[in-house]
Design a protein around this motif. Structure first.
Motif, PDB file in Angstrom:
ATOM      1  N   LEU A   1       0.747  -1.231   0.065  1.00  0.00           N
ATOM      2  CA  LEU A   1      -0.068  -0.019  -0.020  1.00  0.00           C
ATOM      3  C   LEU A   1       0.870   1.314  -0.098  1.00  0.00           C
ATOM      4  CD1 LEU A   1      -3.118   0.809   0.028  1.00  0.00           C
ATOM      5  CD2 LEU A   1      -2.721   0.878   2.402  1.00  0.00           C
ATOM      6  N   LEU A   2       2.156   1.190   0.813  1.00  0.00           N
ATOM      7  CA  LEU A   2       2.759   2.289   0.787  1.00  0.00           C
ATOM      8  C   LEU A   2       3.513   2.548  -0.646  1.00  0.00           C
ATOM      9  CD1 LEU A   2       4.998   1.899   4.180  1.00  0.00           C
ATOM     10  CD2 LEU A   2       3.443   3.646   3.526  1.00  0.00           C
ATOM     11  N   MET A   3       3.888   1.664  -1.304  1.00  0.00           N
ATOM     12  CA  MET A   3       4.428   1.697  -2.598  1.00  0.00           C
ATOM     13  C   MET A   3       3.316   2.201  -3.612  1.00  0.00           C
ATOM     14  SD  MET A   3       6.598  -1.776  -2.839  1.00  0.00           S
ATOM     15  CE  MET A   3       7.046  -1.757  -4.421  1.00  0.00           C
ATOM     16  N   VAL A   4       1.983   1.764  -3.560  1.00  0.00           N
ATOM     17  CA  VAL A   4       0.957   2.125  -4.531  1.00  0.00           C
ATOM     18  C   VAL A   4       0.701   3.536  -4.062  1.00  0.00           C
ATOM     19  CG1 VAL A   4      -1.387   2.127  -4.907  1.00  0.00           C
ATOM     20  CG2 VAL A   4       0.116  -0.162  -4.709  1.00  0.00           C
ATOM     21  N   PHE A   5       0.804   4.143  -2.802  1.00  0.00           N
ATOM     22  CA  PHE A   5       0.490   5.563  -2.696  1.00  0.00           C
ATOM     23  C   PHE A   5       1.666   6.303  -2.920  1.00  0.00           C
ATOM     24  CE2 PHE A   5      -2.362   4.528   1.294  1.00  0.00           C
ATOM     25  CZ  PHE A   5      -3.567   3.999   0.406  1.00  0.00           C
ATOM     26  N   GLY A   6       2.800   5.743  -2.993  1.00  0.00           N
ATOM     27  CA  GLY A   6       4.046   6.498  -3.735  1.00  0.00           C
ATOM     28  C   GLY A   6       3.675   6.733  -5.096  1.00  0.00           C
ATOM     29  N   LEU A   7       3.193   5.553  -5.851  1.00  0.00           N
ATOM     30  CA  LEU A   7       3.111   5.623  -7.201  1.00  0.00           C
ATOM     31  C   LEU A   7       2.034   6.641  -7.605  1.00  0.00           C
ATOM     32  CD1 LEU A   7       3.498   4.265 -10.182  1.00  0.00           C
ATOM     33  CD2 LEU A   7       2.159   2.531  -9.730  1.00  0.00           C
ATOM     34  N   CYS A   8       0.985   6.820  -6.844  1.00  0.00           N
ATOM     35  CA  CYS A   8      -0.092   7.694  -7.073  1.00  0.00           C
ATOM     36  C   CYS A   8       0.310   9.291  -7.218  1.00  0.00           C
ATOM     37  CB  CYS A   8      -1.092   7.750  -5.989  1.00  0.00           C
ATOM     38  SG  CYS A   8      -2.245   6.264  -6.129  1.00  0.00           S
ATOM     39  N   ILE A   9       1.524   9.405  -6.107  1.00  0.00           N
ATOM     40  CA  ILE A   9       2.177  10.628  -6.216  1.00  0.00           C
ATOM     41  C   ILE A   9       2.994  11.056  -7.293  1.00  0.00           C
ATOM     42  CG2 ILE A   9       3.645  12.291  -4.934  1.00  0.00           C
ATOM     43  CD1 ILE A   9       2.715  11.040  -2.280  1.00  0.00           C
ATOM     44  N   PHE A  10       3.498  10.098  -7.830  1.00  0.00           N
ATOM     45  CA  PHE A  10       4.496  10.168  -9.005  1.00  0.00           C
ATOM     46  C   PHE A  10       3.474  10.202 -10.052  1.00  0.00           C
ATOM     47  CE2 PHE A  10       6.055   8.146 -12.732  1.00  0.00           C
ATOM     48  CZ  PHE A  10       7.476   8.855 -12.950  1.00  0.00           C
ATOM     49  N   LEU A  11       2.602   9.675 -10.302  1.00  0.00           N
ATOM     50  CA  LEU A  11       1.499   9.838 -11.751  1.00  0.00           C
ATOM     51  C   LEU A  11       0.903  11.054 -11.264  1.00  0.00           C
ATOM     52  CD1 LEU A  11      -0.451   6.489 -11.693  1.00  0.00           C
ATOM     53  CD2 LEU A  11       1.504   7.351 -13.156  1.00  0.00           C
ATOM     54  N   LEU A  12       0.709  11.687 -10.187  1.00  0.00           N
ATOM     55  CA  LEU A  12      -0.039  13.112 -10.047  1.00  0.00           C
ATOM     56  C   LEU A  12       0.791  13.901 -10.414  1.00  0.00           C
ATOM     57  CD1 LEU A  12      -2.576  14.453  -9.031  1.00  0.00           C
ATOM     58  CD2 LEU A  12      -1.683  14.636  -6.814  1.00  0.00           C
ATOM     59  N   ILE A  13       2.022  13.599 -10.154  1.00  0.00           N
ATOM     60  CA  ILE A  13       3.226  14.852 -10.667  1.00  0.00           C
ATOM     61  C   ILE A  13       3.138  14.919 -11.927  1.00  0.00           C
ATOM     62  CG2 ILE A  13       5.841  15.391 -10.462  1.00  0.00           C
ATOM     63  CD1 ILE A  13       5.589  14.292  -7.524  1.00  0.00           C
ATOM     64  N   LYS A  14       3.070  13.716 -12.783  1.00  0.00           N
ATOM     65  CA  LYS A  14       3.340  13.777 -14.106  1.00  0.00           C
ATOM     66  C   LYS A  14       1.911  14.295 -14.856  1.00  0.00           C
ATOM     67  CE  LYS A  14       7.646  12.028 -14.228  1.00  0.00           C
ATOM     68  NZ  LYS A  14       8.545  12.885 -14.793  1.00  0.00           N
ATOM     69  N   GLY A  15       0.820  14.599 -14.186  1.00  0.00           N
ATOM     70  CA  GLY A  15      -0.115  14.891 -14.611  1.00  0.00           C
ATOM     71  C   GLY A  15      -1.245  14.112 -14.862  1.00  0.00           C
ATOM     72  N   LYS A  16      -1.095  12.799 -14.507  1.00  0.00           N
ATOM     73  CA  LYS A  16      -1.978  11.639 -14.839  1.00  0.00           C
ATOM     74  C   LYS A  16      -3.009  11.715 -13.577  1.00  0.00           C
ATOM     75  CE  LYS A  16       0.215  10.344 -18.293  1.00  0.00           C
ATOM     76  NZ  LYS A  16      -0.237  10.568 -19.750  1.00  0.00           N
ATOM     77  N   TYR A  17      -3.724  12.627 -13.545  1.00  0.00           N
ATOM     78  CA  TYR A  17      -4.655  13.064 -12.189  1.00  0.00           C
ATOM     79  C   TYR A  17      -5.681  11.806 -12.096  1.00  0.00           C
ATOM     80  CZ  TYR A  17      -8.270  14.922  -9.166  1.00  0.00           C
ATOM     81  OH  TYR A  17      -9.153  15.153  -8.473  1.00  0.00           O
ATOM     82  N   SER A  18      -6.229  11.642 -13.276  1.00  0.00           N
ATOM     83  CA  SER A  18      -7.479  10.428 -13.340  1.00  0.00           C
ATOM     84  C   SER A  18      -6.987   9.214 -13.001  1.00  0.00           C
ATOM     85  CB  SER A  18      -8.226  10.415 -14.711  1.00  0.00           C
ATOM     86  OG  SER A  18      -8.832  11.444 -14.697  1.00  0.00           O
ATOM     87  N   VAL A  19      -5.669   8.769 -13.449  1.00  0.00           N
ATOM     88  CA  VAL A  19      -4.973   7.540 -13.202  1.00  0.00           C
ATOM     89  C   VAL A  19      -4.592   7.532 -11.785  1.00  0.00           C
ATOM     90  CG1 VAL A  19      -3.161   6.086 -13.946  1.00  0.00           C
ATOM     91  CG2 VAL A  19      -4.273   7.178 -15.482  1.00  0.00           C
ATOM     92  N   SER A  20      -4.336   8.435 -11.296  1.00  0.00           N
ATOM     93  CA  SER A  20      -3.572   8.547  -9.899  1.00  0.00           C
ATOM     94  C   SER A  20      -4.741   8.270  -9.002  1.00  0.00           C
ATOM     95  CB  SER A  20      -2.778   9.974  -9.641  1.00  0.00           C
ATOM     96  OG  SER A  20      -2.390   9.859  -8.294  1.00  0.00           O
ATOM     97  N   THR A  21      -5.644   8.924  -9.369  1.00  0.00           N
ATOM     98  CA  THR A  21      -7.045   9.293  -8.505  1.00  0.00           C
ATOM     99  C   THR A  21      -7.612   7.622  -8.230  1.00  0.00           C
ATOM    100  OG1 THR A  21      -8.375   9.769  -9.918  1.00  0.00           O
ATOM    101  CG2 THR A  21      -7.392  11.487  -8.320  1.00  0.00           C
ATOM    102  N   HIS A  22      -7.625   7.207  -9.411  1.00  0.00           N
ATOM    103  CA  HIS A  22      -8.383   5.967  -9.352  1.00  0.00           C
ATOM    104  C   HIS A  22      -7.425   4.697  -8.798  1.00  0.00           C
ATOM    105  CE1 HIS A  22     -12.108   6.946 -11.360  1.00  0.00           C
ATOM    106  NE2 HIS A  22     -11.480   7.463 -12.314  1.00  0.00           N
ATOM    107  N   LEU A  23      -6.366   4.762  -9.325  1.00  0.00           N
ATOM    108  CA  LEU A  23      -5.447   4.049  -8.567  1.00  0.00           C
ATOM    109  C   LEU A  23      -5.551   3.932  -7.023  1.00  0.00           C
ATOM    110  CD1 LEU A  23      -3.120   1.630  -8.907  1.00  0.00           C
ATOM    111  CD2 LEU A  23      -1.545   3.640  -9.072  1.00  0.00           C
TER     112      LEU A  23
END
Length: 886
Positions: free
Chosen positions: A70-92
């Motif tokens: 879960l920690l790794m996934v939340f870290g991935l969400c931040i990474f995707l959010l920074i890259k502009g993938k807002y929808s992907v980050s939120t759904h993930l």
């Protein structure tokens, strides 16, 4: 509202996004960080609990492992959010969080209640969906359905492990499902409402910014346009009417020295004393200002005056508007001085041309491109009878021409629209129905830009010429018919040669064809010498010279046929042309062989008849004397026979009438007697019944009273008929008494009641003046009955008979009118003749009106009958009154 919010530097990608997206991105960013911190704390807590708890006493790797994932996934969400993938980050984030919760539920080994309460996290995550969803609202439904499915599967597989009975498991599923669904529905509507609200706020914000920018630009543009406009523009106070702003073009137009000198002026300061219609400018200006304040704007023409005294014309557009809670007036001016001058010149020119067109002897009509009439001169009304109001604005040819002729006019109008001048002949229908022929010459009409806006036509009345042409054409047809069908030979001689001939010429001269006749010379159809011994050629030249000189010449001539046979003829030469180089003669040759033979026979018989006539004259003289004597005797005998015949005819009529009336009298008297006896019995019986009811059955008297009354009415009606029959039977020629003509008419109507009652309405208008009429009542009864019977029979279905009596001088007039079929003009002269009838065999003898006529004549009266087929018949009877008692 701030246009932008401060974002963490790592979220620069969203610096150009809309306000809502920036807020969500920042929230998710911090939420992910918070989740990571929370998961770290949870991980440390789980490790501590597992190591120190009696239930575990060691690390439970599935829980710890899932928390690390879960920690790794939340870290991935931040990474995707920074890259502009807002929808992907939120759904993930959402999917991972929910998956972790369900994994914990499956692998948790602690207390059952603590294990099941973990479902609360699913509900919490569903409540967060409005923040994570950006576009598709249906995604919330998918989340709800997925979690419901997981819930059912989880309970189904773990109910035994959790020691849950079936009802308890079902109750848990229902409660949890309702909570999940309710949270989803609430989340769905929160998302929808927030999205719509944000969109509305963003839209209003953008629109306000646009409006502010547009207003700023508009104000700047207006000021630039106002100052640089070549159109004079003035702003005026609506209360004081003083100029508070004016552009340079207006200063120049008004003739002021500067803008400063213009401010504070009023419209009256720049206007002529009076306007075009003579109204003072001050009064006129107030009316226009009031209209602008009421309607918002008004446009009008105005006569101005500059400080130097010069006048100028302008078209003024005045409008009112609000500025800083104050109503102002702005008007713009267009200098129309030159246009007004042109209009005045044009009006004078138009008046000249109108006067010219109005006084033309021909019709002038102008139409637009839609063929609607714009103008007609007075000659149009004089010739065709239509007023201007009846034709202006109408499509002229639809009123004036037949559908067949309309195409000619439409084609001509189309040509004129194409700049083609047209001319044609047409027949027009005047208002009185007369048809008139016209020669129409049309040309296109252009406006000031050269564009064709209609056409104008000059219409010359050629009715008389067309009538002459038609008469000439008919004359030519008749002449050609006479020429071809004439029994006489007709030949045209031009300069001594045949150039034309008819069929009779070929037959009389016995040639095979017209070409054979035209190929010979006139001398070839004559013998060498004529009856008087003169040479035919020389004499023919002489005859033609006489014809050319006098116009016509008739003479007898010997002609020869193609076979050499000679026959006498009567020749009529008529000169058609006597020019030096063209001499044309029309020759008619009639074969008079039979006439010549008849003349010889007639001369022979004439000589013989002279002798016979002389002898017969002497014989006839003697016979004539005898015939005169015999003729005188026959004449006397004829007069005696005519007198006897007239007496016999009168006697026959009287005999027929007497026999008829005698029979009818006997019959009527007998019928009256026979009816009276039963009537007396019936009347007596009814009287007895009434007494019986009065004495014994009083309680039933009212019930039978209508029946008794009906019988009494019938008795009275039958008694009236008997009375009428008695009147009708009085036929004694010597019985002259004072009569009531109204009673006679009423009695006759009673006798005809059965024929009248259902379909004929009787209307009476009797005179109320007193009178004395001496007559034979029976005969008058018969006469009235005959006339009324004819009136009744003339009405086939329903109708009306009007009866009127009037007294004038020493006479009484009876008018009987019906609405029947009427009498034809062909039958009117014969209706009073004996035995004339228009009825079918067996329905009438034709004596009714003849007898009526004789009865009226016996009483020194008169009868007059007027009738029109389909409208009915009126009979007027006039009878003399008794002068001594009138």
């Amino acid at each position: 509202m701030k246009e932008k919010i401060e974002l963490p530097k790592v979220l620069d990608y969203y610096s150009k996004s809309d306000y809502s997206t920036q807020q969500k991105a920042r929230f998710i960013f911090y939420l992910c960080i918070a989740a990571i911190v929370g998961v770290l704390l949870l991980t440390f807590s789980s490790v501590y609990v597992q190591l120190n708890s009696s239930e575990y006493n060691k690390l439970f790797s599935p829980v710890v492992f899932s928390e690390i994932v879960l920690l790794m996934v939340f870290g991935l969400c931040i990474f995707l959010l920074i890259k502009g993938k807002y929808s992907v980050s939120t759904h993930l984030f959402m999917i991972t969080a929910m998956a972790c919760v369900w994994i914990v539920l499956w692998v948790h080994q602690g207390n059952n209640i603590a294990r099941l309460d973990t479902v609360i996290l699913i509900i919490a995550l569903i409540n967060l969906t409005p923040l994570f969803i950006t576009k598709y609202k249906i995604t919330i439904v998918f989340y709800i359905l997925a979690n419901l499915l997981m819930l059912i599967v989880f309970v189904f597989f773990t109910k035994d492990q959790l020691n849950l009975s079936n009802p308890t498991a079902i109750d848990f599923i229902m409660d949890t499902s309702i909570a999940i669904i309710f949270s989803g529905v609430v989340g769905y509507n929160i998302f929808r409402i927030n999205k719509q609200s944000l969109e509305k706020v963003e839209y209003d914000y953008k629109e306000r910014k646009k409006a502010e920018e547009a207003l700023k630009q508009s104000e700047l543009l207006r000021r630039n346009v106002f100052d640089s406009s070549q159109i004079p523009i003035v702003v005026m106070n609506s209360n004081t009417f003083e100029y508070i702003d004016i552009n340079p073009a207006a200063v120049k137009a008004y003739g002021f020295s500067s803008i400063k000198a213009s401010l504070g002026k009023t419209p009256i300061d720049v206007s002529a004393p009076v306007q075009y219609d003579g109204t003072p400018s001050s009064q006129k200006a107030v009316s226009y200002i009031d209209k602008a304040l009421k309607d918002g704007s008004v446009t009008f023409e105005w006569l101005h005056q500059r400080p130097n005294g010069n006048f100028w014309d302008a078209e003024v557009h005045l409008l009112s508007f609000e500025s800083n809670n104050e109503t102002l007036l702005q008007f713009s001016l267009v200098d129309i001085t030159e246009r007004k001058k042109v209009e005045r010149d044009l009006k004078e020119s138009e008046e000249k041309y109108r006067t010219l067109m109005e006084n033309m002897n021909d019709i002038v009509m102008m139409v637009d491109n839609n063929d609607k009439v714009l103008y007609v001169n007075k000659r149009f009304s004089e010739i065709l009878g239509y007023s201007e109001s009846e034709i202006i604005g109408q499509i002229g040819y639809e009123i004036l021409t037949s559908p067949k002729d309309q195409k000619v006019i439409v084609d001509a109008n189309n040509q004129r629209i194409k700049n083609i001048i047209s001319q044609y002949e047409i027949t027009l229908k005047a208002k009185n129905g007369n048809k008139l022929d016209f020669l129409v010459s049309g040309a296109p009409v252009r406006n000031s830009e050269g564009k064709i806006i209609g056409s104008i036509g000059n219409m010359i009345d050629i009715t008389e010429r067309k009538q002459a042409e038609r008469a000439l054409k008919e004359s030519e047809v008749k002449f050609k018919e006479l020429y071809e069908k004439s029994g006489d030979a007709i030949l045209i001689i031009e300069n001594g040669k045949f150039v034309e001939c008819n069929k009779a010429a070929i037959e009389i001269l016995e040639y095979n064809s017209k070409e054979d006749v035209l190929n010979i010379r006139p001398s070839q159809i004559s013998p060498e010498f004529q009856i008087d011994g003169r040479n035919s050629v020389e004499k023919a030249d002489e005859m033609m010279k006489i014809a050319l000189k006098n116009g016509t010449h008739r003479f007898e001539w010997l002609h020869s046929k193609n076979n050499g046979e000679i026959f006498p003829a009567e020749v009529l030469l008529t000169a058609i042309s006597n020019d030096a180089d063209k001499k044309i003669i029309h020759a008619v040759v009639r074969d008079i062989t039979d006439r010549k033979q008849a003349e010889k026979e007639l001369e022979k018989h004439q000589n013989h008849l002279e002798l016979l006539v002389k002898e017969r004259t002497e014989e006839l003289a003697t016979s004539n004397e005898e015939l005169l004597s015999t003729n005188e005797d026959l004449h006397n005998q004829r007069e005696e026979l005519e007198a006897v015949l007239l007496n016999l005819q009168n006697a026959q009529k009287q005999l027929v009438q007497a026999e008829k009336m005698a029979s009818l009298g006997v019959l009527a008297s007998g019928v009256a007697h026979e009816i009276n006896n039963p009537l007396n019995f019936i009347k007596g019986g009814i009287f007895g019944l009434e007494q019986y009811f009065d004495e014994n059955l009083k309680e039933h008297k009212n019930e039978v009273a209508p029946l008794i009354e009906g019988v009494n009415v019938g008795i009275e009606r039958a008694a009236n008929i008997v009375t009428s029959l008695n009147h009708y039977s009085r036929q004694d020629n010597s019985n002259v008494s004072e009569c009531d003509i109204h009673s006679i008419i009423d009695n006759s109507l009673i006798m005809l009641r059965n024929q009248i009652v259902n379909n004929i309405d009787i209307k009476k208008d009797y005179t109320d003046k007193t009178y004395s009429l001496l007559a034979n009542e029976g005969k008058l009864h018969q006469a009235m009955l005959n006339i009324l019977s004819n009136a009744v029979q003339a009405i086939d279905d329903k109708g009306t008979i009007n009866i009127e009596t009037t007294i004038s001088k020493n006479n009484i007039a009876i008018f009987i009118s019906d609405t029947g079929c009427g009498i034809t003009a062909e039958n009117m002269p014969k209706i009073l003749d004996p035995f004339f009838t228009t009825k079918e065999a067996g329905q009438g003898k034709g004596l009714g009106l003849s007898i009526t006529y004789n009865i009226i004549k016996e009483h020194n009266g008169s009868i007059k009958i007027d009738s029109k087929v389909g409208h009915g018949t009126t009979v007027k009877i006039t009878l003399p009154l008794n002068e001594t008692k009138k």
